[in-house]
Scaffold this motif. Structure first.
Motif, PDB file in Angstrom:
ATOM      1  N   PRO A  41      30.964  22.603 -15.546  1.00  0.00           N
ATOM      2  CA  PRO A  41      29.834  23.143 -14.784  1.00  0.00           C
ATOM      3  C   PRO A  41      30.265  24.343 -13.958  1.00  0.00           C
ATOM      4  O   PRO A  41      31.448  24.523 -13.664  1.00  0.00           O
ATOM      5  CB  PRO A  41      29.421  21.959 -13.898  1.00  0.00           C
ATOM      6  CG  PRO A  41      30.665  21.136 -13.770  1.00  0.00           C
ATOM      7  CD  PRO A  41      31.375  21.261 -15.084  1.00  0.00           C
ATOM      8  N   ARG A  54      25.084  31.994  -9.686  1.00  0.00           N
ATOM      9  CA  ARG A  54      26.511  31.875 -10.001  1.00  0.00           C
ATOM     10  C   ARG A  54      27.297  32.915  -9.210  1.00  0.00           C
ATOM     11  O   ARG A  54      26.776  33.975  -8.853  1.00  0.00           O
ATOM     12  CB  ARG A  54      26.776  32.031 -11.494  1.00  0.00           C
ATOM     13  CG  ARG A  54      26.320  33.325 -12.085  1.00  0.00           C
ATOM     14  CD  ARG A  54      26.774  33.473 -13.515  1.00  0.00           C
ATOM     15  NE  ARG A  54      28.203  33.672 -13.599  1.00  0.00           N
ATOM     16  CZ  ARG A  54      28.921  33.541 -14.701  1.00  0.00           C
ATOM     17  NH1 ARG A  54      28.325  33.177 -15.819  1.00  0.00           N
ATOM     18  NH2 ARG A  54      30.201  33.767 -14.705  1.00  0.00           N
ATOM     19  N   ARG A  61      30.396  26.428 -18.524  1.00  0.00           N
ATOM     20  CA  ARG A  61      29.327  26.018 -19.428  1.00  0.00           C
ATOM     21  C   ARG A  61      28.427  27.189 -19.812  1.00  0.00           C
ATOM     22  O   ARG A  61      27.639  27.102 -20.758  1.00  0.00           O
ATOM     23  CB  ARG A  61      28.487  24.909 -18.817  1.00  0.00           C
ATOM     24  CG  ARG A  61      27.706  25.326 -17.582  1.00  0.00           C
ATOM     25  CD  ARG A  61      26.412  24.537 -17.407  1.00  0.00           C
ATOM     26  NE  ARG A  61      25.653  25.091 -16.294  1.00  0.00           N
ATOM     27  CZ  ARG A  61      24.841  26.126 -16.407  1.00  0.00           C
ATOM     28  NH1 ARG A  61      24.682  26.727 -17.557  1.00  0.00           N
ATOM     29  NH2 ARG A  61      24.178  26.577 -15.350  1.00  0.00           N
ATOM     30  N   PRO A 101      31.846  16.609 -12.564  1.00  0.00           N
ATOM     31  CA  PRO A 101      30.398  16.426 -12.783  1.00  0.00           C
ATOM     32  C   PRO A 101      29.906  17.247 -13.970  1.00  0.00           C
ATOM     33  O   PRO A 101      30.586  18.155 -14.452  1.00  0.00           O
ATOM     34  CB  PRO A 101      29.785  16.933 -11.473  1.00  0.00           C
ATOM     35  CG  PRO A 101      30.794  17.891 -10.926  1.00  0.00           C
ATOM     36  CD  PRO A 101      32.138  17.350 -11.329  1.00  0.00           C
ATOM     37  N   GLN A 102      28.709  16.921 -14.451  1.00  0.00           N
ATOM     38  CA  GLN A 102      28.098  17.702 -15.515  1.00  0.00           C
ATOM     39  C   GLN A 102      27.107  18.713 -14.968  1.00  0.00           C
ATOM     40  O   GLN A 102      26.881  19.762 -15.568  1.00  0.00           O
ATOM     41  CB  GLN A 102      27.432  16.783 -16.532  1.00  0.00           C
ATOM     42  CG  GLN A 102      28.424  15.900 -17.278  1.00  0.00           C
ATOM     43  CD  GLN A 102      27.895  15.430 -18.622  1.00  0.00           C
ATOM     44  OE1 GLN A 102      26.715  15.547 -18.905  1.00  0.00           O
ATOM     45  NE2 GLN A 102      28.778  14.904 -19.451  1.00  0.00           N
ATOM     46  N   GLU A 103      26.508  18.397 -13.821  1.00  0.00           N
ATOM     47  CA  GLU A 103      25.606  19.343 -13.182  1.00  0.00           C
ATOM     48  C   GLU A 103      26.414  20.429 -12.457  1.00  0.00           C
ATOM     49  O   GLU A 103      27.565  20.207 -12.065  1.00  0.00           O
ATOM     50  CB  GLU A 103      24.709  18.618 -12.179  1.00  0.00           C
ATOM     51  CG  GLU A 103      23.824  17.553 -12.793  1.00  0.00           C
ATOM     52  CD  GLU A 103      22.853  18.132 -13.814  1.00  0.00           C
ATOM     53  OE1 GLU A 103      22.328  19.241 -13.565  1.00  0.00           O
ATOM     54  OE2 GLU A 103      22.627  17.481 -14.843  1.00  0.00           O
ATOM     55  N   ASP A 104      25.809  21.600 -12.298  1.00  0.00           N
ATOM     56  CA  ASP A 104      26.488  22.677 -11.590  1.00  0.00           C
ATOM     57  C   ASP A 104      26.848  22.238 -10.171  1.00  0.00           C
ATOM     58  O   ASP A 104      26.148  21.437  -9.549  1.00  0.00           O
ATOM     59  CB  ASP A 104      25.609  23.928 -11.543  1.00  0.00           C
ATOM     60  CG  ASP A 104      25.600  24.673 -12.871  1.00  0.00           C
ATOM     61  OD1 ASP A 104      26.461  24.376 -13.719  1.00  0.00           O
ATOM     62  OD2 ASP A 104      24.741  25.548 -13.052  1.00  0.00           O
ATOM     63  N   TYR A 106      30.620  17.747 -22.522  1.00  0.00           N
ATOM     64  CA  TYR A 106      29.176  17.588 -22.671  1.00  0.00           C
ATOM     65  C   TYR A 106      28.764  16.860 -23.947  1.00  0.00           C
ATOM     66  O   TYR A 106      27.574  16.664 -24.190  1.00  0.00           O
ATOM     67  CB  TYR A 106      28.487  18.951 -22.588  1.00  0.00           C
ATOM     68  CG  TYR A 106      28.477  19.531 -21.188  1.00  0.00           C
ATOM     69  CD1 TYR A 106      27.620  19.036 -20.213  1.00  0.00           C
ATOM     70  CD2 TYR A 106      29.342  20.560 -20.833  1.00  0.00           C
ATOM     71  CE1 TYR A 106      27.610  19.556 -18.930  1.00  0.00           C
ATOM     72  CE2 TYR A 106      29.344  21.087 -19.550  1.00  0.00           C
ATOM     73  CZ  TYR A 106      28.474  20.582 -18.605  1.00  0.00           C
ATOM     74  OH  TYR A 106      28.474  21.097 -17.322  1.00  0.00           O
ATOM     75  N   GLY A 156      21.355  28.554  -6.262  1.00  0.00           N
ATOM     76  CA  GLY A 156      21.564  28.409  -7.688  1.00  0.00           C
ATOM     77  C   GLY A 156      22.167  29.612  -8.390  1.00  0.00           C
ATOM     78  O   GLY A 156      22.305  29.616  -9.612  1.00  0.00           O
TER      79      GLY A 156
END
Length: 302
Positions: free
Chosen positions: A229, A238, A202, A292-295, A157, A236
């Motif tokens: 991520p 976890r 993250r 990826p950086q997004e979840d 990140y 959404g």
């Protein structure tokens, strides 16, 4: 030599999110011809059970994720006490009598709610107030953080900057029941085990400045942190052991180890369709640039 680690808590059966974190850590280390440690984080004696520790070791072995060395935090209290004493000798520790002080202190923070910033209420108590409160209950101990910015470059990140006092807040290093906190134990362990690379979710990014402060205060060299991520449900949320989300026991009844490895690699974008992959095939595909950086939203396992 690069040395990584996977440090699960044996508080329930592992789910797909835990396996994903283990696999990314293992692949990153092995891509660099490094070694990989398994550390069972069983500080919380009430929630952590030996049978769960055995299950998670069995699950990792079933997947082929073999470790080079095994540790249990419950065997290492003397090392945490040494570090705690050093912090006390530097006048960095104060008693906290707040009744919620001990909650979750032995476990890694799981949600933003668990990362609520402490008000510092007990930091300014007079000696008379401390004496009076100590007659009512045994205090926990917190670290007094300075009003200071701390920066680090996350391997995934990029540059991160936090104010220790305002973004993190004073945190527990020892609970009232004398169990040491997650934040202290993880730093002592990673330092003394010569861990050079930490790959983790993250959700622990905000714990990093607190841990870096402990590294500095204890005279340790900090490792490279790389956060990944999370795998989340369609709404959404976890994945959770408590909810038995994508439980490894259920997954093993339906899928092979290579199918699960391939599915995780598919979710991360390394392959375009879910397919069976061996660990050696996954290793050949692994590239930090592809994560990826997004979840990552969970897709139905075929």
């Amino acid at each position: 030599m690069v040395k990584g680690r996977f440090a699960p808590s044996p508080s329930g059966r592992m789910h797909l999110g835990n396996i994903y974190a283990a696999l990314m850590s293992w692949l990153s280390v092995k891509k660099q011809n490094g070694s990989w440690i398994l550390r069972i984080e069983d500080l919380d004696r009430q929630r952590c059970k030996p049978e769960y520790a055995q299950l998670l070791m069995d699950d990792l072995s079933w997947l082929g994720l073999e470790w080079d060395k095994l540790y249990f935090q419950s065997d290492r209290d003397n090392l945490y006490l040494d570090a705690f004493t050093q912090l006390c000798n530097k006048n960095l520790v104060y008693d906290c009598f707040c009744r919620r002080a001990d909650l979750l202190a032995s476990s890694a923070p799981q949600t933003p709610r668990d990362m609520q910033i402490y008000s510092g209420r007990c930091r300014t108590l007079t000696q008379q107030q401390r004496t009076q409160l100590s007659q009512e209950r045994t205090p926990a101990q917190r670290i007094a953080l300075p009003d200071k910015d701390i920066s680090f470059t996350d391997g995934h990140y990029g540059l991160q900057t936090f104010n220790l006092l305002h973004d993190c807040g004073d945190f527990i290093v020892r609970r009232a029941d004398k169990n040491f906190s997650y934040q202290l134990a993880v730093v002592v362990d990673d330092a003394l085990m010569d861990v050079t690379e930490i790959v983790r979710g993250r959700d622990l990014l905000n714990s990093t400045p607190q841990q870096l402060f402990l590294y500095e205060s204890l005279g340790y060299n900090a490792p490279q942190f790389s956060h990944i991520p999370l795998i989340v449900t369609q709404d959404g949320r976890r994945l959770s052991k408590r909810e038995h989300d994508m439980n490894m026991g259920e997954l093993q009844k339906k899928y092979s180890a290579t199918q699960i490895i391939g599915y995780v690699m598919y979710l991360c974008g390394f392959i375009s369709e879910p397919d069976s992959l061996s660990l050696s095939e996954a290793l050949s595909l692994f590239d930090w640039e592809k994560i990826p950086q997004e979840d990552i939203i969970l897709k139905t396992l075929p």
